[in-house]
Design a protein around this motif. Sequence first.
Motif, PDB file in Angstrom:
ATOM      1  N   VAL A   1       0.850  -1.190   0.000  1.00 45.58           N
ATOM      2  CA  VAL A   1       0.000   0.000   0.000  1.00 45.58           C
ATOM      3  C   VAL A   1       0.883   1.237   0.000  1.00 45.58           C
ATOM      4  O   VAL A   1       2.038   1.187   0.409  1.00 45.58           O
ATOM      5  CB  VAL A   1      -0.957   0.025   1.212  1.00 45.58           C
ATOM      6  N   ASP A   2       0.323   2.352  -0.467  1.00 44.83           N
ATOM      7  CA  ASP A   2       1.138   3.556  -0.535  1.00 44.83           C
ATOM      8  C   ASP A   2       0.970   4.460   0.679  1.00 44.83           C
ATOM      9  O   ASP A   2       1.502   5.555   0.714  1.00 44.83           O
ATOM     10  CB  ASP A   2       0.861   4.328  -1.833  1.00 44.83           C
ATOM     11  N   ARG A   3       0.242   4.003   1.666  1.00 44.57           N
ATOM     12  CA  ARG A   3       0.119   4.737   2.924  1.00 44.57           C
ATOM     13  C   ARG A   3       0.123   3.729   4.062  1.00 44.57           C
ATOM     14  O   ARG A   3      -0.203   2.570   3.874  1.00 44.57           O
ATOM     15  CB  ARG A   3      -1.203   5.505   2.962  1.00 44.57           C
ATOM     16  N   ARG A   4       0.428   4.194   5.250  1.00 46.57           N
ATOM     17  CA  ARG A   4       0.392   3.303   6.411  1.00 46.57           C
ATOM     18  C   ARG A   4      -1.065   3.131   6.828  1.00 46.57           C
ATOM     19  O   ARG A   4      -1.653   3.991   7.458  1.00 46.57           O
ATOM     20  CB  ARG A   4       1.207   3.880   7.567  1.00 46.57           C
ATOM     21  N   LYS A   5      -1.636   2.007   6.440  1.00 43.62           N
ATOM     22  CA  LYS A   5      -3.029   1.704   6.761  1.00 43.62           C
ATOM     23  C   LYS A   5      -3.051   0.493   7.677  1.00 43.62           C
ATOM     24  O   LYS A   5      -2.500  -0.551   7.346  1.00 43.62           O
ATOM     25  CB  LYS A   5      -3.820   1.381   5.489  1.00 43.62           C
ATOM     26  N   GLY A   6      -3.694   0.627   8.818  1.00 43.89           N
ATOM     27  CA  GLY A   6      -3.780  -0.499   9.733  1.00 43.89           C
ATOM     28  C   GLY A   6      -2.414  -0.902  10.240  1.00 43.89           C
ATOM     29  O   GLY A   6      -1.504  -0.095  10.355  1.00 43.89           O
ATOM     30  N   SER A   7      -2.280  -2.181  10.508  1.00 44.05           N
ATOM     31  CA  SER A   7      -0.993  -2.667  11.003  1.00 44.05           C
ATOM     32  C   SER A   7      -0.213  -3.252   9.836  1.00 44.05           C
ATOM     33  O   SER A   7      -0.672  -4.140   9.142  1.00 44.05           O
ATOM     34  CB  SER A   7      -1.203  -3.701  12.102  1.00 44.05           C
ATOM     35  N   VAL A   8       0.955  -2.711   9.623  1.00 41.42           N
ATOM     36  CA  VAL A   8       1.843  -3.195   8.571  1.00 41.42           C
ATOM     37  C   VAL A   8       3.136  -3.644   9.230  1.00 41.42           C
ATOM     38  O   VAL A   8       3.551  -3.114  10.252  1.00 41.42           O
ATOM     39  CB  VAL A   8       2.136  -2.116   7.501  1.00 41.42           C
ATOM     40  N   GLN A   9       3.760  -4.646   8.632  1.00 33.75           N
ATOM     41  CA  GLN A   9       4.996  -5.164   9.221  1.00 33.75           C
ATOM     42  C   GLN A   9       6.215  -4.405   8.734  1.00 33.75           C
ATOM     43  O   GLN A   9       7.175  -4.210   9.479  1.00 33.75           O
ATOM     44  CB  GLN A   9       5.154  -6.645   8.906  1.00 33.75           C
ATOM     45  N   TYR A  10       6.193  -3.967   7.463  1.00 30.91           N
ATOM     46  CA  TYR A  10       7.354  -3.295   6.896  1.00 30.91           C
ATOM     47  C   TYR A  10       6.942  -1.968   6.276  1.00 30.91           C
ATOM     48  O   TYR A  10       5.870  -1.844   5.702  1.00 30.91           O
ATOM     49  CB  TYR A  10       8.009  -4.154   5.801  1.00 30.91           C
ATOM     50  N   VAL A  11       7.839  -0.999   6.383  1.00 35.68           N
ATOM     51  CA  VAL A  11       7.621   0.319   5.786  1.00 35.68           C
ATOM     52  C   VAL A  11       8.845   0.638   4.929  1.00 35.68           C
ATOM     53  O   VAL A  11       9.980   0.477   5.375  1.00 35.68           O
ATOM     54  CB  VAL A  11       7.437   1.406   6.872  1.00 35.68           C
TER      55      VAL A  11
ATOM     56  N   ILE B   1      19.302  10.007 -11.569  1.00 30.47           N
ATOM     57  CA  ILE B   1      18.535   9.864 -10.332  1.00 30.47           C
ATOM     58  C   ILE B   1      19.468   9.398  -9.214  1.00 30.47           C
ATOM     59  O   ILE B   1      20.388   8.616  -9.436  1.00 30.47           O
ATOM     60  CB  ILE B   1      17.345   8.891 -10.490  1.00 30.47           C
ATOM     61  N   ASP B   2      19.225   9.925  -8.041  1.00 26.85           N
ATOM     62  CA  ASP B   2      19.952   9.550  -6.829  1.00 26.85           C
ATOM     63  C   ASP B   2      18.887   9.418  -5.742  1.00 26.85           C
ATOM     64  O   ASP B   2      18.260  10.404  -5.357  1.00 26.85           O
ATOM     65  CB  ASP B   2      20.967  10.633  -6.483  1.00 26.85           C
ATOM     66  N   ILE B   3      18.640   8.181  -5.305  1.00 25.42           N
ATOM     67  CA  ILE B   3      17.579   7.930  -4.328  1.00 25.42           C
ATOM     68  C   ILE B   3      18.116   7.042  -3.211  1.00 25.42           C
ATOM     69  O   ILE B   3      18.939   6.158  -3.449  1.00 25.42           O
ATOM     70  CB  ILE B   3      16.343   7.287  -5.010  1.00 25.42           C
ATOM     71  N   GLU B   4      17.666   7.293  -2.011  1.00 21.70           N
ATOM     72  CA  GLU B   4      18.072   6.513  -0.842  1.00 21.70           C
ATOM     73  C   GLU B   4      16.830   5.809  -0.298  1.00 21.70           C
ATOM     74  O   GLU B   4      15.765   6.418  -0.175  1.00 21.70           O
ATOM     75  CB  GLU B   4      18.663   7.454   0.205  1.00 21.70           C
ATOM     76  N   LEU B   5      16.958   4.515   0.021  1.00 22.97           N
ATOM     77  CA  LEU B   5      15.833   3.713   0.487  1.00 22.97           C
ATOM     78  C   LEU B   5      16.137   3.057   1.821  1.00 22.97           C
ATOM     79  O   LEU B   5      17.275   2.644   2.075  1.00 22.97           O
ATOM     80  CB  LEU B   5      15.503   2.606  -0.517  1.00 22.97           C
ATOM     81  N   TRP B   6      15.109   2.966   2.655  1.00 23.12           N
ATOM     82  CA  TRP B   6      15.171   2.239   3.914  1.00 23.12           C
ATOM     83  C   TRP B   6      13.976   1.314   3.986  1.00 23.12           C
ATOM     84  O   TRP B   6      12.849   1.742   3.744  1.00 23.12           O
ATOM     85  CB  TRP B   6      15.066   3.169   5.116  1.00 23.12           C
ATOM     86  N   LEU B   7      14.191   0.057   4.315  1.00 23.08           N
ATOM     87  CA  LEU B   7      13.108  -0.866   4.606  1.00 23.08           C
ATOM     88  C   LEU B   7      13.152  -1.112   6.107  1.00 23.08           C
ATOM     89  O   LEU B   7      14.152  -1.608   6.631  1.00 23.08           O
ATOM     90  CB  LEU B   7      13.263  -2.180   3.835  1.00 23.08           C
ATOM     91  N   ILE B   8      12.074  -0.732   6.771  1.00 23.18           N
ATOM     92  CA  ILE B   8      12.038  -0.739   8.236  1.00 23.18           C
ATOM     93  C   ILE B   8      11.048  -1.789   8.725  1.00 23.18           C
ATOM     94  O   ILE B   8       9.925  -1.874   8.223  1.00 23.18           O
ATOM     95  CB  ILE B   8      11.625   0.653   8.764  1.00 23.18           C
ATOM     96  N   ASP B   9      11.460  -2.582   9.699  1.00 29.58           N
ATOM     97  CA  ASP B   9      10.576  -3.549  10.358  1.00 29.58           C
ATOM     98  C   ASP B   9       9.870  -2.788  11.477  1.00 29.58           C
ATOM     99  O   ASP B   9      10.514  -2.312  12.402  1.00 29.58           O
ATOM    100  CB  ASP B   9      11.410  -4.700  10.913  1.00 29.58           C
ATOM    101  N   THR B  10       8.543  -2.669  11.408  1.00 28.01           N
ATOM    102  CA  THR B  10       7.817  -1.849  12.384  1.00 28.01           C
ATOM    103  C   THR B  10       7.825  -2.452  13.784  1.00 28.01           C
ATOM    104  O   THR B  10       7.547  -1.753  14.747  1.00 28.01           O
ATOM    105  CB  THR B  10       6.362  -1.605  11.940  1.00 28.01           C
ATOM    106  N   THR B  11       8.163  -3.741  13.895  1.00 29.32           N
ATOM    107  CA  THR B  11       8.261  -4.326  15.239  1.00 29.32           C
ATOM    108  C   THR B  11       9.514  -3.844  15.957  1.00 29.32           C
ATOM    109  O   THR B  11       9.578  -3.904  17.177  1.00 29.32           O
ATOM    110  CB  THR B  11       8.256  -5.875  15.183  1.00 29.32           C
ATOM    111  N   ASP B  12      10.496  -3.363  15.204  1.00 29.79           N
ATOM    112  CA  ASP B  12      11.721  -2.785  15.764  1.00 29.79           C
ATOM    113  C   ASP B  12      12.168  -1.656  14.844  1.00 29.79           C
ATOM    114  O   ASP B  12      12.996  -1.855  13.957  1.00 29.79           O
ATOM    115  CB  ASP B  12      12.818  -3.829  15.890  1.00 29.79           C
ATOM    116  N   PRO B  13      11.600  -0.431  15.004  1.00 28.45           N
ATOM    117  CA  PRO B  13      11.869   0.675  14.092  1.00 28.45           C
ATOM    118  C   PRO B  13      13.338   1.094  13.998  1.00 28.45           C
ATOM    119  O   PRO B  13      13.725   1.800  13.089  1.00 28.45           O
ATOM    120  CB  PRO B  13      11.032   1.825  14.663  1.00 28.45           C
TER     121      PRO B  13
END
Length: 85
Positions: free
Chosen positions: A27-37, A58-70
């Motif tokens: 999803v493109d927004r934080r809806k409900g409970s999500v495990q990863y952002v 293009i120069d882009i930086e990405l983070w994949l975050i586990d919401t159980t441990d931000p």
Amino acid sequence: WEDNLPALVKRHLTEVLRASGLATTAVDRRKGSVQYVLESRIHRFDRLLSGGGATAHIDIELWLIDTTDPNRFLLHQQYVAMHWE
């Protein structure tokens, strides 16, 4: 472009993740409970037209975050790419 750059990139990443099958839902927004952002920061996005062609950068930086441990990043990567047409 009909939308601002961050919204275009976010929409594209969401579509790519949905199509990949890596997750049951993207999803493109934080809806409900999500495990990863997936967070991103665009440092540079240029398209330069010249003569009969164009250059994109293009120069882009990405983070994949586990919401159980931000504080835990599953991914932290910076991507830089140039393309000539």
